[in-house]
Each structure stands twice: as C-alpha cells, then as structure tokens.
Design a protein around this motif. Structure first.
Motif, PDB file in Angstrom:
ATOM      1  N   SER A 147       0.863  -1.178   0.000  1.00 33.46           N
ATOM      2  CA  SER A 147       0.000   0.000   0.000  1.00 33.46           C
ATOM      3  C   SER A 147       0.899   1.228   0.000  1.00 33.46           C
ATOM      4  N   ASP A 148       0.315   2.384  -0.135  1.00 31.27           N
ATOM      5  CA  ASP A 148       1.113   3.603  -0.159  1.00 31.27           C
ATOM      6  C   ASP A 148       1.678   3.893   1.230  1.00 31.27           C
ATOM      7  N   GLY A 149       2.792   4.612   1.232  1.00 25.26           N
ATOM      8  CA  GLY A 149       3.317   5.126   2.482  1.00 25.26           C
ATOM      9  C   GLY A 149       3.833   4.062   3.425  1.00 25.26           C
ATOM     10  N   LEU A 150       3.488   4.209   4.704  1.00 26.66           N
ATOM     11  CA  LEU A 150       4.057   3.400   5.766  1.00 26.66           C
ATOM     12  C   LEU A 150       3.664   1.931   5.661  1.00 26.66           C
ATOM     13  N   LEU A 207      12.282  -3.443   9.156  1.00 25.69           N
ATOM     14  CA  LEU A 207      11.376  -2.324   9.394  1.00 25.69           C
ATOM     15  C   LEU A 207      12.159  -1.020   9.565  1.00 25.69           C
ATOM     16  N   VAL A 208      13.259  -1.066  10.306  1.00 25.67           N
ATOM     17  CA  VAL A 208      14.084   0.128  10.515  1.00 25.67           C
ATOM     18  C   VAL A 208      14.892   0.467   9.267  1.00 25.67           C
ATOM     19  N   PRO A 212      13.852   4.790   5.828  1.00 24.26           N
ATOM     20  CA  PRO A 212      14.253   5.996   5.082  1.00 24.26           C
ATOM     21  C   PRO A 212      13.578   6.150   3.734  1.00 24.26           C
ATOM     22  N   ALA A 213      12.968   5.091   3.202  1.00 19.27           N
ATOM     23  CA  ALA A 213      12.210   5.229   1.952  1.00 19.27           C
ATOM     24  C   ALA A 213      11.063   6.216   2.118  1.00 19.27           C
ATOM     25  N   LEU A 214      10.608   6.408   3.353  1.00 19.71           N
ATOM     26  CA  LEU A 214       9.502   7.334   3.618  1.00 19.71           C
ATOM     27  C   LEU A 214       9.912   8.793   3.443  1.00 19.71           C
ATOM     28  N   LEU A 215      11.216   9.070   3.362  1.00 20.01           N
ATOM     29  CA  LEU A 215      11.662  10.448   3.134  1.00 20.01           C
ATOM     30  C   LEU A 215      11.182  10.985   1.796  1.00 20.01           C
ATOM     31  N   ARG A 222       6.456  11.345   8.901  1.00 19.93           N
ATOM     32  CA  ARG A 222       6.849  11.593  10.282  1.00 19.93           C
ATOM     33  C   ARG A 222       6.510  10.413  11.187  1.00 19.93           C
ATOM     34  N   THR A 223       5.344   9.832  10.967  1.00 18.68           N
ATOM     35  CA  THR A 223       4.947   8.684  11.796  1.00 18.68           C
ATOM     36  C   THR A 223       5.893   7.513  11.605  1.00 18.68           C
ATOM     37  N   GLY A 224       6.205   7.204  10.349  1.00 16.23           N
ATOM     38  CA  GLY A 224       7.080   6.080  10.059  1.00 16.23           C
ATOM     39  C   GLY A 224       8.482   6.273  10.600  1.00 16.23           C
ATOM     40  N   LEU A 225       9.029   7.466  10.384  1.00 16.00           N
ATOM     41  CA  LEU A 225      10.375   7.727  10.886  1.00 16.00           C
ATOM     42  C   LEU A 225      10.393   7.750  12.410  1.00 16.00           C
TER      43      LEU A 225
END
Length: 550
Positions: A147-150, A207-208, A212-215, A222-225
């Motif tokens: 899915s998109d995002g996190l 997961l960690v 950084p792909a969420l950048l 922000r939630t993912g990081l």
C-alpha cells in the motif's frame, strides 16, 4: 511521469531530493532494475562481519522499496502475475546479497581442487541463486500486502521475517547471514536478541532499514520515521541498561571456578588430509596443551581442542590416548573434536561420526557426543543413491560420509560440569539447541574454518556463535582450528581470544551463565508475535487504502 514531476512542496528540499531519487529508481525497468536490485543486495553485505558497517542497509532497503514500487504488471492476469515483477526484484536483491556474502564458500572446493574445482560455479553462484528465492518470496508476499506510504514498510518487514524463518529449516536450513545480524554488530546492540530472538530481529531490522524510503513520501513520513527512531532508541537503550547492570568484566562473572584453555593450532586444511603429517599435527596439539600458564595464573582444568583435531581413530590408536593422558595434569579434562567409528549393523561397514570426546588424565574416554546437523554435500550426500551413481561425493574425505546423531545431549565434562556441544555450523541454528542430559554450564562450539582461509567466512561464523550466548544466557567456549577462538560471556562480550591464523592458547575463567530474559531462550512465541503484529498492521493499511488482496 518522471521523478521531477512528483509533486513535493518547494519548501521541502529533503523531500524533493529523495522524491527525485525515488522517482528515478521507480522508473527503472528491465536489466536496469535487475542490476539496481543486485547492487543494493551486494551493498547490504558490508553490514556483515568483518566490516560491520550497518548504515549501508539504510541505503539498500529504501532502494529495494522503491524498486518494488515500480515493479508492477498492469496486465489483467490475476494477483500472482501482478506480484511476480516484485518477486523478481527480490530475487535479484537476494542474489546480490548472497553472492557478495557467501562467495568464500568456494574456497572449500579449492582445498582439493583436482576433485572439486568443477563445482566452484555451483558454490559461488548456484547456492546464492537458490537462496535468493527466499528473498523473492519475501518481496512477493510484501507486494501482495503493498500500500502507499508506511504500510509497505510493514509489509516488507513481514515478508522478510517470514522468509528468514523459512530459510532456517527448509531443505535442512541455512540461516547464514540472516538480515538481523546486520543490526547486532557489537555487544551493546546484541542485547535485544535476548528478548525477540534472531527471527524477531530479522523483521524488526528490515522495518528500521527500510524506513528511510519514507523520506520520499508525503504520507506517514513523520509517523514512520518516528516508529523507526523509537525502535532504534529501544534497541540501544535496552543494550545500555542490560550491560550497565551486568558484571563489568567476565572475570567478575566467573563464579564456578572453572579455568579453561582453548588450543588453536592453525593447521592448514591441506595438511589435515596428509596422512604423513598426522603425527606432527598431534604433537602440535600436545605441545600447546602442555604450555605452562602465565606466571601467577592457575592451571586450566578443562582443555579444548578444535573440530576433528585428533588425527586418529582413537579406538584403534590406544597409544594416542596414552599420550593425551601423559599431557594432562591431575584432574584435567580434554575435550577434543575427533572422528568416531562405530560398527554398522549386519553386513554394513563402519559408521563414522563427527564427534567430541571427553578424555581424563588417565587417557580414558569418559564421554562422547556426535554431531546432529550435518552439512549437506560437505559431510554427507543428499539423495545419496542417485548422486553417487552420477559420480558425486561429499567434500569431506570419509567413506560414505558422516552419520547423523539421533539427538543432541549435553557433554559430561566431570561429575559437576556439563556443556552444550555444537560442532561447526550447528551454532548458526538458534532453534535447534534443545538437548537432553544434565544442565549445561556453557555452549561448547568446536569448528574448523581453515577450509575458508582468510575470508569473511570465519568472521561471520564467529558472530553467529556469539549471538547464541546472548539468546541462551550461556557463555560460549569456541575452539577453531585457525580461529576465531574465544570465550564469550552471556552478554556477547569477548573475555579473551585469538585472531585468525594465530597459533597459541587462550587461558581464561569460564563466566557464569545468566537466566534468559523470558526464563527460556526466545523462540517461536516471540518471533510469531512480532510477525503477526506486522501482518495485522500491513493488512490494516491495505484495507484502508482501498486495495483488494486478490
């Protein structure tokens, strides 16, 4: 659409930069996508011993996420066809990871190049190609939950956690260089292993590493990081807490009064196969055993020789046993790797076992244990009837190969002391350490890594044995023919040891064990608790995005 067309606010310069980078990677196709995945996987091996540069995974896994973002098949061919491009990305990533991380396996075939050099491509390329299918499964499963995002970060963590768990036992298992090891390069970062185990660490590490792909995203960045940073903080914080509350030195932890000596002779593998060199090899072990301790230090009570260190069948060579008895002082016990012979039933010939003997100061064998998990193609030949008909044989020069022990039991050192024996690569299987017999005071790992020379292999092998100490709450006594030999306390700290290819002895007190974090070592409960949580979260994101699982 190009990477430059991705709509990111002008004020968000880091997001714009990562957006362009991710856009460029997403649009890769064909051989360019395969090459990028291969290089990303190869780069990740720099996080493994002896390099331990774990930060590279913060590059490799975001690249993998973006490659999966772009790996779509728009044709109406069902869920499997839509997921196959992502599986191909995972395979190329895994192929790069395992070629770069396991190329040294081929060194074992060059010891007897005349007979085994032909198999070099199978070891260097064939084994990685096979193992890469586990990572293909990881990305296929992740893509089905994508899915998109996190949400896709959780999906990838679940996929890799599942794949690494399967890799630990399918086809006899080979969890070498599991992703979780990249997150545990030093004792400070090893303590979480006592809580979630290796299989839980595999999923949490991905997961960690992938966060950084969420950048490059606007949603959930922000939630993912924040989640990733919280996991890192917990990882480091728990390590600090546990080590600060542990004895400051292994000597302070030594409460059982056992003094150990590890003998590291560094015998070349070619010499070990030379019958003419057997007496010289035996004498070298004896000489190191008889070396006086340093001034002011007590004599060791337990002496350990490496795997297959005795170059004789002891039951056929009583003079060798007598010489061992002469070399031992009163009360000393020798634990030595050797080949054990046993007569087969009926018309069958003798059976051979990869074993550890306990020998007392009178030259008597007081106990013996055999290896349970043999190396396929190395110590035995799978599908033996058919493969021998094709002229194939195992690498170890032993008629018919080794025979597998039926169970694992503790090795009785004396009336009050027992060890958990792990021969060679048995130490890489955290889920196979159950044993019968008296409770073990330590893990005894004897091995011979001279097969692999001065390559990353011995360092990777040692790290995996080191983590077994943390999981089990037991010190590890590791005797390796050419290194790395060491005594490791139950927190993963090295009390003393010898470098690769050094010749000498390690004299040190045996640290006391500690109770495992949960009372028992972490296992399926912890691993599947984490995997189930990741799956539920991934499914939640998938449903909320309006995607269907089919």
């Amino acid at each position: 659409m190009t990477g430059a067309d991705i709509p990111i606010p002008a004020a968000d310069e880091p997001g714009r930069l990562f957006g362009r980078l991710s856009g460029w990677i997403i649009l890769l196709s064909g051989w360019r996508r395969a090459l990028a995945a291969f290089l990303a996987g190869a780069l990740a091996t720099l996080a493994l011993p002896p390099y331990d540069f774990f930060a590279v995974c913060l590059i490799s896994f975001p690249v993998l996420v973006w490659l999966i973002d772009g790996a779509v098949d728009t044709a109406d061919g069902g869920w499997l066809r839509r997921a196959l491009p992502a599986a191909a990305v995972g395979w190329w990533f895994g192929f790069g990871y395992f070629v770069s991380g396991l190329w040294w396996v081929g060194a074992a075939l060059l010891v007897d190049a005349q007979n085994f050099a032909w198999a070099l491509p199978l070891a260097v390329l064939g084994l990685p190609a096979f193992l890469a299918f586990f990572y293909a499964l990881a990305t296929l499963v992740a893509r089905l939950l994508w899915s998109d995002g996190l949400g896709r970060i959780f999906a990838l963590a679940f996929g890799f956690g599942l794949a690494e768990w399967l890799r630990s036992f399918l086809f006899t298992g080979f969890p070498w260089n599991a992703i979780g090891y990249a997150a545990m390069p030093v004792p400070l970062l090893m303590q979480s292993d006592a809580v979630v185990g290796l299989y839980g660490m595999n999923a949490l590490a991905v997961l960690v590493f992938a966060a950084p792909a969420l950048l490059a995203d606007r949603r959930h960045r922000r939630t993912g990081l924040a989640i990733a940073l919280a996991l890192v903080a917990a990882h480091v914080g728990f390590g600090l807490y546990r080590l600060n509350n542990a004895p400051t030195t292994a000597e302070e932890a030594a409460g059982n009064g056992v003094r150990m000596r590890i003998v590291q002779p560094s015998i070349a593998q070619t010499a070990k196969w030379d019958n003419a060199a057997r007496r010289a090899i035996f004498d070298k072990h004896i000489a190191l055993t008889e070396t006086p301790p340093k001034p002011g230090e007590p004599k060791p009570s337990v002496i350990v020789w490496p795997e297959t260190s005795i170059p004789y069948i002891l039951t056929q060579t009583p003079e060798a046993l007598a010489r061992i008895g002469e070399a031992l002082s009163d009360g000393q016990v020798l634990l030595a790797g050797a080949v054990r012979e046993e007569q087969g039933t009926g018309d069958a010939g003798p059976l051979y076992y990869n074993s550890i003997y306990a020998i007392n100061d009178r030259g008597e064998i007081t106990d013996a244990v055999d290896k349970v998990h043999l190396v396929p193609f190395g110590e035995y030949l799978p599908l033996e009837r058919w493969l021998r008909a094709l002229g194939l044989q195992e690498v170890v020069e032993m008629p018919g190969g080794f025979t597998m022990a039926t169970n694992r039991r503790s090795l009785k050192v004396n009336e009050t002391l027992s060890f958990l024996p792990l021969i060679c690569y048995e130490a890489i299987f955290p889920s196979e350490l159950a044993y019968i017999g008296p409770r073990a005071a330590a893990i005894l790992n004897v091995t011979n890594d001279a097969w692999y020379g001065d390559t990353p292999g011995p360092y990777q092998h040692f790290r995996q044995a080191q983590l077994r100490a943390v999981e089990q709450g037991l010190p590890v006594i590791r005797a390796a023919n050419n290194g790395l030999s060491a005594i490791v306390d139950p927190y993963g700290r090295i009390t003393d040891g010898l470098a690769l290819d050094a010749v000498g002895v390690v004299d040190a007190s045996l640290p006391s064990g500690v109770d495992p974090f949960w009372g028992t070592p972490p296992g399926p409960v912890q691993a599947w608790g984490i995997l189930t949580l990741l799956l539920v979260i991934s499914c939640g994101f998938t449903v909320s995005s309006g995607r269907r699982f089919d």
